[in-house]
Design a protein around this motif. Structure first.
Motif, short mmCIF file in Angstrom:
data_model
loop_
_atom_site.label_atom_id
_atom_site.label_comp_id
_atom_site.label_asym_id
_atom_site.label_seq_id
_atom_site.Cartn_x
_atom_site.Cartn_y
_atom_site.Cartn_z
N GLU A 164 0.80 -1.31 -0.08
CA GLU A 164 0.17 0.14 0.02
C GLU A 164 0.83 1.32 0.16
N GLY A 175 0.63 -1.78 4.56
CA GLY A 175 0.96 -0.58 4.37
C GLY A 175 2.34 0.10 5.10
N LYS A 190 -8.05 2.93 -2.32
CA LYS A 190 -8.30 2.66 -0.98
C LYS A 190 -8.69 4.04 -0.45
N SER A 233 -4.06 -4.72 7.56
CA SER A 233 -3.31 -4.26 8.60
C SER A 233 -2.66 -4.95 9.64
N GLY A 234 -1.60 -4.02 10.22
CA GLY A 234 -0.94 -4.72 11.42
C GLY A 234 0.00 -5.74 11.12
O1 LIG Z 1 -0.49 0.10 7.33
P1 LIG Z 1 -0.87 -0.97 7.69
O2 LIG Z 1 -1.20 -1.36 9.14
O3 LIG Z 1 -0.11 -2.40 7.18
O4 LIG Z 1 -2.40 -1.36 7.05
C1 LIG Z 1 -2.82 -1.15 5.67
C2 LIG Z 1 -4.02 -1.23 5.32
O5 LIG Z 1 -4.80 -2.32 5.91
C3 LIG Z 1 -4.80 0.12 6.06
O6 LIG Z 1 -4.17 1.15 5.53
C4 LIG Z 1 -6.33 0.22 6.02
C5 LIG Z 1 -7.10 -1.01 6.02
N1 LIG Z 1 -8.40 -0.62 5.86
C6 LIG Z 1 -8.54 0.94 5.71
C7 LIG Z 1 -9.63 1.70 5.39
C8 LIG Z 1 -9.12 3.01 5.05
C9 LIG Z 1 -7.95 3.51 5.04
C10 LIG Z 1 -6.72 2.58 5.31
C11 LIG Z 1 -6.93 1.21 5.72
#
Ligand SMILES: O=P(O)(O)OC[C@@H](O)[C@@H](O)c1c[nH]c2ccccc12
Length: 278
Positions: free
Chosen positions: A53, A232, A114, A210-211
């Motif tokens: 991301e 991300g 996104k 995420s995470g």
């Molecule tokens: O930075 P991370 O923890 O790797 O997460 C990426 C992504 O999942 C996260 O940016 C995200 C998941 N759902 C969203 C909805 C809106 C904005 C951002 C997100």
């Protein structure tokens, strides 16, 4: 949609901004690159299927990475990313629809938009291969899934618990993202994927979001049956200038590493934590 009062203040502010933003003029018609094909290519190649991301900053980031988004995306693909996610939200994530368009021209993998889409016109702002729809933030998910498909997008439907998963499945989603981050508290817990994944049908593509910050986290999410991962922060390294290609490669190779490699990669991750964040 659940009432806004349950959400973290930063998220309420993001949503308020999303409702104010103008949508696109006209209706887009996308000739989408297939995510399923891109994930299968990665698997065939021994890479963990990873969506990297481009996220210049976020409400939980400790800094901003203001490198050229196109260079960042190219670096991610060079590191083995199967697809790219691009934040287009301008006021809290430093994104823009223009950055997405430039990235999509520059790379040949699928590109996910996104953003916080709350209505149909929000979809028409820019072309992308995939479009995120967050169950918690929309009133009529089924209509939005249909509207996204009519435009040629592959809708990725984001959930955080089993109830939201039910809603997503009833709306006909076949690409589901389970967000480890709770949008009410902004806390991350990898157990979220572990608890929701067993209820995701086999023919649905499950993306752990995420995470994920280390090769160990990658393995953990894959063991929980994630078909792909969305990462991300650990790749962007906000507030620093770490090598995005290397950051990507380290995660993409998580399943082909032997124990010694894994120990080295984990040590790198720890060294990393000083100038990055989740
Ligand atoms: O930075 P991370 O923890 O790797 O997460 C990426 C992504 O999942 C996260 O940016 C995200 C998941 N759902 C969203 C909805 C809106 C904005 C951002 C997100």
């Amino acid at each position: 949609m659940n009432p806004d009062t349950e959400l973290a203040p930063a998220v309420q502010s993001i949503l308020a901004a999303a409702r104010e933003r103008a949508g696109g003029e006209g209706v887009v018609d996308v000739d989408a690159r297939s995510l399923a094909d891109a994930l299968a290519d990665a698997e065939a190649d021994g890479r963990v299927p990873l969506i990297a991301e481009v996220k210049p900053t976020s409400p939980t980031a400790e800094g901003t990475r203001d490198d050229d988004p196109v260079e960042l995306a190219r670096a991610m693909v060079a590191g083995g990313a199967a697809a790219i996610s691009v934040l287009t939200e301008p006021s809290h994530f430093g994104g823009s629809p223009e950055a997405l368009t430039r990235i999509r021209e520059a790379v040949d993998v699928p590109v996910l938009r996104k953003d916080f889409i709350v209505d149909e016109s929000g979809m028409d702002l820019v072309e992308a291969d995939l479009l995120l729809l967050i169950v918690r933030f929309v009133d009529d998910l089924e209509a939005l899934v249909a509207a996204a498909r009519e435009r040629g997008f592959q809708p990725l439907v984001e959930v955080h618990d089993r109830d939201e998963l039910e809603t997503a499945l009833e709306a006909g989603a076949d690409l589901i993202g389970v967000n480890n981050r709770d949008l009410a508290t902004l806390e991350v817990d990898l157990e979220t994927v572990e608890s929701v994944a067993p209820n995701v049908p086999e023919d649905v593509t499950l993306i752990a979001e995420s995470g994920v910050s280390s090769p160990g986290d990658v393995r953990r999410m894959r063991e929980a049956d994630a078909d792909a991962l969305l990462v991300g922060s650990a790749i962007m390294g906000h507030g620093g200038d770490s090598d995005v290609t290397e950051n990507t490669r380290r995660l993409v190779r998580a399943e082909s590493m032997d124990a010694a490699d894994l120990a080295t990669a984990s040590a790198t991750t720890t060294a990393h934590d000083g100038d990055s964040q989740t």
